[in-house]
Design an enzyme around this catalytic site. Sequence first.
Site, PDB file in Angstrom:
ATOM      1  N   SER A   1       6.736  15.175  18.082  1.00  0.00           N
ATOM      2  CA  SER A   1       7.124  15.757  19.360  1.00  0.00           C
ATOM      3  C   SER A   1       6.699  14.840  20.492  1.00  0.00           C
ATOM      4  O   SER A   1       5.569  14.331  20.508  1.00  0.00           O
ATOM      5  CB  SER A   1       6.465  17.124  19.540  1.00  0.00           C
ATOM      6  OG  SER A   1       6.549  17.567  20.882  1.00  0.00           O
ATOM      7  N   LYS A   2       7.591  14.633  21.463  1.00  0.00           N
ATOM      8  CA  LYS A   2       7.253  13.772  22.603  1.00  0.00           C
ATOM      9  C   LYS A   2       6.166  14.393  23.465  1.00  0.00           C
ATOM     10  O   LYS A   2       5.518  13.701  24.241  1.00  0.00           O
ATOM     11  CB  LYS A   2       8.494  13.491  23.443  1.00  0.00           C
ATOM     12  CG  LYS A   2       9.123  14.729  24.078  1.00  0.00           C
ATOM     13  CD  LYS A   2      10.389  14.356  24.826  1.00  0.00           C
ATOM     14  CE  LYS A   2      11.044  15.574  25.440  1.00  0.00           C
ATOM     15  NZ  LYS A   2      12.308  15.247  26.125  1.00  0.00           N
ATOM     16  N   ARG A   3       5.954  15.700  23.339  1.00  0.00           N
ATOM     17  CA  ARG A   3       4.896  16.365  24.115  1.00  0.00           C
ATOM     18  C   ARG A   3       3.522  16.190  23.474  1.00  0.00           C
ATOM     19  O   ARG A   3       2.507  16.383  24.124  1.00  0.00           O
ATOM     20  CB  ARG A   3       5.214  17.861  24.255  1.00  0.00           C
ATOM     21  CG  ARG A   3       6.417  18.155  25.126  1.00  0.00           C
ATOM     22  CD  ARG A   3       6.662  19.645  25.249  1.00  0.00           C
ATOM     23  NE  ARG A   3       6.983  20.240  23.967  1.00  0.00           N
ATOM     24  CZ  ARG A   3       8.215  20.275  23.449  1.00  0.00           C
ATOM     25  NH1 ARG A   3       9.210  19.710  24.110  1.00  0.00           N
ATOM     26  NH2 ARG A   3       8.455  20.824  22.290  1.00  0.00           N
ATOM     27  N   ARG A   4       3.499  15.833  22.183  1.00  0.00           N
ATOM     28  CA  ARG A   4       2.238  15.804  21.457  1.00  0.00           C
ATOM     29  C   ARG A   4       1.949  14.445  20.827  1.00  0.00           C
ATOM     30  O   ARG A   4       0.788  14.048  20.693  1.00  0.00           O
ATOM     31  CB  ARG A   4       2.288  16.880  20.367  1.00  0.00           C
ATOM     32  CG  ARG A   4       1.052  17.018  19.508  1.00  0.00           C
ATOM     33  CD  ARG A   4       1.268  18.063  18.441  1.00  0.00           C
ATOM     34  NE  ARG A   4       2.434  17.776  17.620  1.00  0.00           N
ATOM     35  CZ  ARG A   4       3.454  18.616  17.453  1.00  0.00           C
ATOM     36  NH1 ARG A   4       3.450  19.790  18.035  1.00  0.00           N
ATOM     37  NH2 ARG A   4       4.503  18.279  16.701  1.00  0.00           N
TER      38      ARG A   4
END
Length: 456
Positions: free
Chosen positions: A221-224
């Site tokens: 995930s690009k958020r994580r």
Amino acid sequence: MFHVGGARSALQNWIYAKQQGGVFVLRIEDTDAARNKPEWTEGILSALDWIGISRGSYEGPYFQSANAGEHRAAAARLYESGRAYYCDCTREDVQARTGSQYQGYDGYHRDRGLGPGPGHALRFRTPDEGATVVVDLIRGEPTFENKLIEDFVIARGDGSPVFLLANVVDDMTMGITHVIRAEEHLPNTPKQQLLWEALGVKPPIWAHVPVVVNEKRQKLSKRRDKVALEAYRDEGYLAGAMRNYLMLLGWAPSGDREIVPWSVIEDEFRLDEVNLSSAFFDEKKLRAFNGEYIRALPVAEFIDACQPWLTGTGTIAPPPWQPEEFDADAFAAVAELAQTRIAVLSEIVPNVDFLFLASPLIDEAAWTKTMKDGSAELLDDAVAAFEALESWDAESLKSTLEAVGAERGLKLGKTQAPVRVAVTGRTVGLPLFESLEVLGRERTLTRIRAARLRLV
């Protein structure tokens, strides 16, 4: 930013197209204005260039927005043929009728004869019976019961087609024969296949590759997670290493080997050999791969590859020295030593910064750990011994400092630690005596004397 999973899919499509004598097509699906900017498109093109899929070697980029007329025409054909109908239900309406926010659309407007109009979405009429069989080169023939597929929206209330329909129409228009993509798209595939069939065209051959996951087996995930291909490029990963590693996510070449020439991968890759299990993106393994690729470079190529970090061009952060302080000859003298010690190109800076700075950047933790009782006197002796040297070369420097330590009952490792910190600012780095040779007598002695004064 270009996701590493997307980069893997691009490489797989690229290789498969070449193997089949086909054409790789790049299409920018830009109908969502909020998620589309020219610089983002350029970012995709640049990332593909870097990974080895260069501009001019493929068709495109095409832009989905340019085909809007065909999208609307296809929606109209589906409506006129009875394969789609209009619906003005809101999400709240559906939830109120079904009593659940998790249940899909219940077909309320299927036979109510609602015509087009503001706020009227167009829904595809999914067959009530039978099943949709997806021919997949990796997964065989996944089968989906039609009764479990809701009547899905193909055009919004303002008349604009949704991605599912636009994607199908674009593939038809461009003559796409094979679609290789991540397994997360598999649930949409029966819907797309139904649209192909309703529009009277044979669907493409599908291949859904395993999703890429992190060490916790969660989807990247690009958020994580660090997922942007450009981030790895800017950190100093080599394109060849990244290409090689990405192709191993779910597949392996023949024999007990992983680091192989790209020509071998192009020749041996087979879609039907791709593993169904999720593919673990192991950054530590990628780093080790990259180190191997760096060490395999001819020294001249290594020197060239390091230039962006040494000269401050195209890097995340500029080096701690000014451009005019960089000495290309000094770097060339230590390049082969540095090449064996770094895993990513950005690590070249802390390994060689002492050569180009007026004074070293002192790691305070290293200073505290190294400068113990007796260090001041040892540095005094080192200065005196080095001053008396006739030949300033690595071998003479080593034997001289070895003798200084022996007089104090110290092995060379203990003797050279304070000298290394005084000269380079760190406890680890390039071989000390080769570094001192390149740094030169005057600068070496100046730094040791400065460290000695600090110990007063």
